[in-house]
Write an enzyme that holds these catalytic residues in place. Structure first.
Site, PDB file in Angstrom:
ATOM      1  N   PRO A  18       0.776  -1.238   0.000  1.00  0.00           N
ATOM      2  CA  PRO A  18       0.000   0.000   0.000  1.00  0.00           C
ATOM      3  C   PRO A  18       0.807   1.286   0.000  1.00  0.00           C
ATOM      4  CG  PRO A  18       0.045  -0.934   2.190  1.00  0.00           C
ATOM      5  CD  PRO A  18       0.718  -1.938   1.297  1.00  0.00           C
ATOM      6  N   ASP A  41       3.871   2.524 -11.066  1.00  0.00           N
ATOM      7  CA  ASP A  41       2.681   3.333 -10.864  1.00  0.00           C
ATOM      8  C   ASP A  41       2.998   4.440  -9.872  1.00  0.00           C
ATOM      9  OD1 ASP A  41       1.307   1.638 -12.523  1.00  0.00           O
ATOM     10  OD2 ASP A  41       0.255   0.569 -10.925  1.00  0.00           O
ATOM     11  N   LYS A  63      -1.597   5.237 -13.684  1.00  0.00           N
ATOM     12  CA  LYS A  63      -2.933   5.566 -14.189  1.00  0.00           C
ATOM     13  C   LYS A  63      -3.772   6.026 -13.010  1.00  0.00           C
ATOM     14  CE  LYS A  63      -3.167   1.420 -16.050  1.00  0.00           C
ATOM     15  NZ  LYS A  63      -1.760   1.088 -16.172  1.00  0.00           N
ATOM     16  N   GLY A  95      -0.271  -2.014  -3.922  1.00  0.00           N
ATOM     17  CA  GLY A  95      -1.098  -3.050  -3.314  1.00  0.00           C
ATOM     18  C   GLY A  95      -0.652  -4.428  -3.745  1.00  0.00           C
ATOM     19  N   ASP A  96      -1.626  -5.289  -4.021  1.00  0.00           N
ATOM     20  CA  ASP A  96      -1.351  -6.574  -4.644  1.00  0.00           C
ATOM     21  C   ASP A  96      -1.831  -6.481  -6.082  1.00  0.00           C
ATOM     22  OD1 ASP A  96      -0.809  -9.724  -4.134  1.00  0.00           O
ATOM     23  OD2 ASP A  96      -2.461  -9.423  -5.536  1.00  0.00           O
ATOM     24  N   MET A 178     -11.951   1.744  -5.328  1.00  0.00           N
ATOM     25  CA  MET A 178     -12.314   2.749  -6.331  1.00  0.00           C
ATOM     26  C   MET A 178     -13.789   3.118  -6.235  1.00  0.00           C
ATOM     27  SD  MET A 178     -10.108   1.065  -9.476  1.00  0.00           S
ATOM     28  CE  MET A 178     -10.748  -0.581  -9.116  1.00  0.00           C
TER      29      MET A 178
END
Length: 250
Positions: A18, A41, A63, A95-96, A178
């Site tokens: 995280p 990312d 993104k 994250g994963d 999300m």
């Protein structure tokens, strides 16, 4: 094979967790230290990249909703081309990577190109949020199941093919990824399918980062809060019987 045609390199699809670098796995740290190039990312950057090979090329391909972002096709092409140049490539995801991380598109591209790869799992933000809040995700009698769902389809709106019976089950811990923008509509559907509006909820923002924020509330109150929210930080929503309180000093 001639010198002009180097052997394929190798791609490590690394889950960064995280954001807290102390939650990286040993294998993730090892691959970062060995990498020739890292495609990362923006949620998997910051202190995590302190573990990178100092000579590695760093390429941002994050993104984020509502912001200029790298197209997935471009990311796939970069992975393949970098590996074909014989480089050790790390694709660093937050994250994963197997949980709402668009991992499959990259696996397909690598497989079709004949590029060898490995998947290195990581701590999902759901587990990190529950730990930060001092709660388990399951309990033998009260929360018999945990489910991870997305609050946004490819258009950014609440998916239409929702299994409302599953999401409104009062004996389940549900984690919504999300879902900040769509939660008011989701909460409306949950109430319509029998889940009480005072069901405990947790909003976890920027999990694993120094500015992490945890808000314990109810699905009704959270829906009201989310109606006018401007999403700046990544966040996720947990609701169900175990969100009622935390243990210890949380």
């Amino acid at each position: 094979m001639s010198d002009a045609e180097p052997a394929n390199g190798f791609v490590s699809l690394v889950s960064a967790g995280p954001g807290d670098p102390e939650l990286l796995t040993l294998k993730a740290v090892s691959r970062l230290a060995q990498a020739d190039v890292i495609l990362f990312d923006d949620l998997a950057s910051g202190p995590v990249l302190d573990h990178a090979n100092p000579d590695a090329e760093l390429i941002a391909v994050g993104k984020r909703a509502g912001r200029p972002s790298a197209r997935q096709e471009h990311v796939n092409m970069q992975l393949v081309s970098q590996a074909r140049a014989g480089r050790r490539v790390v694709r660093l995801k937050s994250g994963d990577s197997g949980i709402f991380g668009r991992l499959e598109e990259e696996l397909i591209a690598l497989t079709e190109a004949g590029i060898p790869f490995e998947i290195i799992p990581g701590v999902t933000s759901a587990s990190a949020a529950a730990a930060a809040a001092g709660i388990p995700l399951t309990r033998r009698l009260t929360a018999r199941r945990v489910q991870f769902v997305t609050g946004a389809d490819v258009t950014g709106h609440l998916p239409e093919d929702i299994n409302w019976a599953a999401l409104a089950d009062p004996h389940v811990t549900t984690v919504v990824f999300m879902g900040q923008r769509s939660f008011p509509k989701l909460a409306e559907g949950l109430r319509a399918h029998g889940l009480p509006g005072d069901t405990p909820a947790l909003f976890a923002e920027a999990v694993g980062h120094p500015h992490q924020r945890l808000l314990r509330t109810t699905i009704d109150e959270l829906a009201r809060m989310m109606r006018d929210i401007t999403v700046v930080q990544p966040g996720l929503i947990l609701y169900g019987p175990l969100v009622l309180k935390g243990y210890g000093n949380t």
